[in-house]
Write a protein that holds these residues in place. Structure first.
Motif, PDB file in Angstrom:
ATOM      1  N   LYS A  24       0.843  -1.191   0.000  1.00 30.88           N
ATOM      2  CA  LYS A  24       0.000   0.000   0.000  1.00 30.88           C
ATOM      3  C   LYS A  24       0.882   1.246   0.000  1.00 30.88           C
ATOM      4  O   LYS A  24       2.014   1.225   0.482  1.00 30.88           O
ATOM      5  N   ALA A  63       0.992   5.334   1.118  1.00 32.84           N
ATOM      6  CA  ALA A  63       0.370   6.354   1.962  1.00 32.84           C
ATOM      7  C   ALA A  63       0.264   7.666   1.182  1.00 32.84           C
ATOM      8  O   ALA A  63       1.276   8.229   0.765  1.00 32.84           O
ATOM      9  N   VAL A 104      -3.646  13.241   3.211  1.00 35.73           N
ATOM     10  CA  VAL A 104      -4.993  13.789   3.087  1.00 35.73           C
ATOM     11  C   VAL A 104      -4.886  15.256   2.680  1.00 35.73           C
ATOM     12  O   VAL A 104      -4.146  16.020   3.294  1.00 35.73           O
ATOM     13  N   GLN A 156      -2.132  11.640   8.936  1.00 30.76           N
ATOM     14  CA  GLN A 156      -3.397  11.716   8.201  1.00 30.76           C
ATOM     15  C   GLN A 156      -3.158  11.329   6.747  1.00 30.76           C
ATOM     16  O   GLN A 156      -2.824  12.163   5.904  1.00 30.76           O
ATOM     17  N   VAL A 157      -3.291  10.049   6.462  1.00 30.84           N
ATOM     18  CA  VAL A 157      -3.036   9.546   5.113  1.00 30.84           C
ATOM     19  C   VAL A 157      -4.143   8.597   4.706  1.00 30.84           C
ATOM     20  O   VAL A 157      -4.866   8.037   5.540  1.00 30.84           O
ATOM     21  N   THR A 158      -4.273   8.449   3.399  1.00 32.04           N
ATOM     22  CA  THR A 158      -5.142   7.432   2.816  1.00 32.04           C
ATOM     23  C   THR A 158      -4.261   6.364   2.193  1.00 32.04           C
ATOM     24  O   THR A 158      -3.274   6.683   1.518  1.00 32.04           O
ATOM     25  N   VAL A 192      -3.592   3.565  -0.511  1.00 31.49           N
ATOM     26  CA  VAL A 192      -4.055   3.121  -1.828  1.00 31.49           C
ATOM     27  C   VAL A 192      -3.127   2.005  -2.306  1.00 31.49           C
ATOM     28  O   VAL A 192      -1.966   1.931  -1.899  1.00 31.49           O
TER      29      VAL A 192
END
Length: 422
Positions: free
Chosen positions: A134, A136, A139, A147-149, A151
């Motif tokens: 994944k 990071a 955001v 604060q990360v999404t 993917v």
């Protein structure tokens, strides 16, 4: 990138393979003229280094130059321990830090030569935990690194990504020190090995999509690369390095863990504090390490690293001991990342290329006078070596400071170039 690209490059430019016997080198002083230097010019090298010592910029140094496979300069100056007033010696042992990286790269490339690894192999072929990574993504609108999404990675990390700092692997601290890592984030422990740590690293998100960016990996990428060598060679990293690289080249003082009988030769790490020298704590090499840090764990001498770089200068062999194929050295020492390295720190890297763990001079006017195609890498505590194929030269300048002055080798380099007359 397949190995054939390097062979094709060598053929394109007509670079000959090293002829038998042309790699002969003996570690003993030669007359300066044998390497195209003037004796008076080399005295200027001594004066340039002494000037730094007298000014309190450095405490001591070991430096060396070889040209045309002749040792024309090797001197120890100043103090190894400025607090205890212990003189520097030519066989002083230094913490090499990131100077370790291109040695690890050579170990990987030896496995490429043997057909056990390809540069475009996904590393999950050898370490399955890296199969579905994944990434990071911050955001939008926040600077909080937590604060990360997450993917999915668009493609897998390759062996080449590890050697070119384009893998996205995160920088992870530890080694028993306090760290700012978030709770649950794995950290290096003094009891870790390459085999135990590398799968833990695979549980962390990548910092960017593999291959999309150059961002220096202090320990993780080359540690992972050295783990690959362990897996495909069937040997522990320390054993592989000693048996396959150090012993054949005569590098008798190079270790990840220095034997007790030689530890008195390790140069203490010092720092300048309020105008006085003070001891500093070393990240690596301060105690026995079970984690063999392919990104920064070696300790060595100027003599040993000169032998290693002379092997590269001679396109993979020294004194009849072939470590790499000539075309593999060509592959290592040509640019692999293009604009990505130039965009990293443009004032410093904008005029250079980056090969397989080495920086490559593209514009000599902006590289302290190193010739076009010169390549090498240095360590955080002030160990600097480089290879200049155009001049048939290798050089080394070693100091041991916790915060060495930026480009501390420049006075040495400048004086050395002035001494070059033929």
């Amino acid at each position: 990138m397949a190995l054939g690209g390097g062979a094709a490059l060598g053929a394109l430019f007509g670079t000959p393979a090293t002829a038998a016997g042309n790699d002969h080198f003996v570690w003993k002083p030669s007359a300066p003229q044998a390497g195209g230097f003037s004796a008076s010019g080399l005295e200027g090298v001594r004066a340039a280094i002494q000037g730094q010592i007298d000014a309190g910029i450095i405490s001591g140094a070991v430096s060396a130059v070889a040209r045309h496979n002749k040792l024309v300069w090797c001197e120890a100056q100043g103090l190894a321990d400025p607090i205890a007033k212990i003189p520097m010696r030519k066989d002083a042992i230094f913490r090499m830090m990131s100077s370790t990286k291109h040695v690890t790269a050579v170990a990987v490339l030896m496995m490429v030569d043997e057909g056990k690894i390809a540069l475009d192999d996904p590393i999950s072929r050898f370490i399955p935990e890296f199969k579905s990574m994944k990434v990071a993504v911050p955001v939008p609108g926040t600077k909080d690194p937590s604060q990360v999404t997450l993917v999915p990675a668009e493609r897998e990390i390759t062996v080449e990504n590890l050697l070119t700092h384009t893998s996205g692997l995160p920088a992870v601290g530890g080694f028993g020190k306090d760290d700012v890592a978030s709770p649950g984030r794995p950290q290096h422990a003094l009891t870790d090995t390459l085999a135990t740590w590398t799968p833990k690293l695979a549980t962390l998100p990548l910092e960017f999509q593999p291959g999309s960016k150059f961002n220096y990996s202090p320990l993780e990428a080359h540690g992972t690369a050295l783990r690959l060598v362990e897996i495909v060679s069937g040997q522990p990293a320390e054993v592989f390095m000693q048996e396959r690289i150090f012993q054949p080249l005569g590098m008798h003082d190079t270790y990840f863990n220095v034997p007790a009988r030689k530890q008195n030769r390790i140069v203490p790490l010092v720092d300048r504090v309020d105008g006085q020298w003070a001891y500093a704590d070393a990240l690596l090499g301060r105690t026995h390490m079970s984690y063999i840090a392919g990104g920064g764990g070696l300790l060595s001498t100027v003599r040993d690293f000169m032998l290693f770089d002379l092997m590269l200068l001679n396109r993979g062999s020294l004194n009849g001991q072939r470590i790499l194929k000539p075309q593999t050295v060509d592959l290592m020492s040509r640019d692999h990342v293009g604009a990505l390295f130039k965009q990293w720190i443009p004032p410093i890297t904008g005029h250079s290329g980056f090969g397989l763990s080495v920086r490559i001079v593209e514009d000599p006017s902006k590289s302290n006078g190193r010739s076009k195609g010169a390549y090498g890498w240095g360590g955080a505590y002030g160990t600097e070596t480089w290879v200049e194929p155009e001049r048939d030269l290798v050089a080394a300048f070693f100091i041991q400071l916790a915060k060495p002055p930026f480009a501390s080798q420049i006075p040495f380099e400048t004086a050395m170039q002035k001494a070059l007359v033929a």
